[in-house]
Motif scaffolding. Sequence first.
Motif, PDB file in Angstrom:
ATOM      1  N   VAL A   7       1.897  30.848  -0.630  1.00 27.32           N
ATOM      2  CA  VAL A   7       0.546  31.358  -0.370  1.00 27.32           C
ATOM      3  C   VAL A   7       0.649  32.331   0.793  1.00 27.32           C
ATOM      4  CG1 VAL A   7      -1.794  30.761   0.354  1.00 27.32           C
ATOM      5  CG2 VAL A   7      -0.544  29.260  -1.227  1.00 27.32           C
ATOM      6  N   THR A   9      -1.689  34.788   3.259  1.00 32.35           N
ATOM      7  CA  THR A   9      -3.044  35.058   3.717  1.00 32.35           C
ATOM      8  C   THR A   9      -3.035  36.333   4.552  1.00 32.35           C
ATOM      9  OG1 THR A   9      -3.507  32.690   3.761  1.00 32.35           O
ATOM     10  CG2 THR A   9      -5.012  34.108   4.973  1.00 32.35           C
ATOM     11  N   THR A  10      -3.969  37.231   4.249  1.00 35.15           N
ATOM     12  CA  THR A  10      -4.146  38.451   5.027  1.00 35.15           C
ATOM     13  C   THR A  10      -5.537  38.408   5.654  1.00 35.15           C
ATOM     14  OG1 THR A  10      -5.139  39.782   3.259  1.00 35.15           O
ATOM     15  CG2 THR A  10      -2.717  39.688   3.337  1.00 35.15           C
ATOM     16  N   ASP A  11      -5.919  39.480   6.294  1.00 33.69           N
ATOM     17  CA  ASP A  11      -7.244  39.508   6.912  1.00 33.69           C
ATOM     18  C   ASP A  11      -8.357  39.228   5.914  1.00 33.69           C
ATOM     19  OD1 ASP A  11      -6.168  40.060   9.383  1.00 33.69           O
ATOM     20  OD2 ASP A  11      -6.549  42.214   9.275  1.00 33.69           O
ATOM     21  N   ARG A  12      -8.237  39.805   4.707  1.00 32.44           N
ATOM     22  CA  ARG A  12      -9.330  39.696   3.737  1.00 32.44           C
ATOM     23  C   ARG A  12      -8.966  38.982   2.450  1.00 32.44           C
ATOM     24  NH1 ARG A  12     -11.353  45.455   2.540  1.00 32.44           N
ATOM     25  NH2 ARG A  12      -9.122  45.829   2.317  1.00 32.44           N
ATOM     26  N   LEU A  13      -7.688  38.643   2.280  1.00 32.44           N
ATOM     27  CA  LEU A  13      -7.228  38.143   0.984  1.00 32.44           C
ATOM     28  C   LEU A  13      -6.411  36.867   1.104  1.00 32.44           C
ATOM     29  CD1 LEU A  13      -5.884  41.538  -0.431  1.00 32.44           C
ATOM     30  CD2 LEU A  13      -8.138  40.511  -0.850  1.00 32.44           C
ATOM     31  N   VAL A  14      -6.356  36.147  -0.009  1.00 35.76           N
ATOM     32  CA  VAL A  14      -5.402  35.052  -0.194  1.00 35.76           C
ATOM     33  C   VAL A  14      -4.642  35.364  -1.478  1.00 35.76           C
ATOM     34  CG1 VAL A  14      -5.074  32.588  -0.624  1.00 35.76           C
ATOM     35  CG2 VAL A  14      -6.859  33.357   0.961  1.00 35.76           C
ATOM     36  N   ARG A  16      -2.112  33.685  -4.013  1.00 37.42           N
ATOM     37  CA  ARG A  16      -1.728  32.321  -4.348  1.00 37.42           C
ATOM     38  C   ARG A  16      -1.256  32.279  -5.793  1.00 37.42           C
ATOM     39  NH1 ARG A  16      -5.272  30.987  -8.012  1.00 37.42           N
ATOM     40  NH2 ARG A  16      -7.432  31.669  -7.895  1.00 37.42           N
ATOM     41  N   TRP A  68       1.044  37.001  -7.932  1.00 34.78           N
ATOM     42  CA  TRP A  68       0.064  36.159  -7.264  1.00 34.78           C
ATOM     43  C   TRP A  68      -1.322  36.452  -7.827  1.00 34.78           C
ATOM     44  CZ3 TRP A  68       4.022  38.393  -4.387  1.00 34.78           C
ATOM     45  CH2 TRP A  68       4.782  37.547  -3.574  1.00 34.78           C
ATOM     46  N   GLU A  71      -7.341  36.557  -4.311  1.00 35.87           N
ATOM     47  CA  GLU A  71      -8.757  36.237  -4.147  1.00 35.87           C
ATOM     48  C   GLU A  71      -9.253  36.755  -2.811  1.00 35.87           C
ATOM     49  OE1 GLU A  71      -8.945  31.653  -2.628  1.00 35.87           O
ATOM     50  OE2 GLU A  71      -8.620  31.924  -4.775  1.00 35.87           O
ATOM     51  N   GLU A  72     -10.514  37.068  -2.808  1.00 34.88           N
ATOM     52  CA  GLU A  72     -11.170  37.534  -1.592  1.00 34.88           C
ATOM     53  C   GLU A  72     -11.407  36.323  -0.692  1.00 34.88           C
ATOM     54  OE1 GLU A  72     -14.784  40.604  -0.841  1.00 34.88           O
ATOM     55  OE2 GLU A  72     -15.263  38.853  -2.064  1.00 34.88           O
ATOM     56  N   ARG A  73     -10.939  36.388   0.546  1.00 36.16           N
ATOM     57  CA  ARG A  73     -11.082  35.235   1.451  1.00 36.16           C
ATOM     58  C   ARG A  73     -12.535  34.863   1.687  1.00 36.16           C
ATOM     59  NH1 ARG A  73      -7.564  35.433   6.852  1.00 36.16           N
ATOM     60  NH2 ARG A  73      -8.786  33.557   7.215  1.00 36.16           N
TER      61      ARG A  73
END
Length: 175
Positions: A7, A9-14, A16, A68, A71-73
Amino acid sequence: MEALVPVITTDRLVLRGHTLADAAEQAQLWGDEEVTRFIGGDPSSPEESWSRLLRYAGHWHMLGFGYWAVEERASGRYIGCAGFADYQRALTKDVTGMAEMGWTFMPAFHGKGYALEAVQAAQAWAAEHLKRPVFCMINPENQPSIRLALRAGFTADGEDQYHGRPVNLYCYQAA
């Protein structure tokens, strides 16, 4: 299967692993004419989208890399997919041993920088874990995707044909 997929994780995204719960969104994404007009030209049927979902899981299981779900966090909404594959493409250029990078996003999320953010996150993972060169192939009319590839550090690597259609090839050194 999801445990095989890291997984990110970025500022705005996951980013997975795909799950069976993604099947409806996957079918929506790949069934959209705007999404597929430069990727084969025809929207995918639900059956074809289902097979693609299984291929994504299979890549991680068999090769240790794959696509992957993105998705939008903020909302948790499935907005697309990005990652690497080995599709054994029949191209004039020998791509044996290379990973093919790709990205596809829901039209509502085009032009917001999400694709670049996801691609760069996947590239960062690849720099550490994917010990093979990376290429992508893009329809020469798909200017937004070409701009994205160039912004993400891909360099032009010639033209080819895939299933009788022209494609531009781009390379990126992940390792």
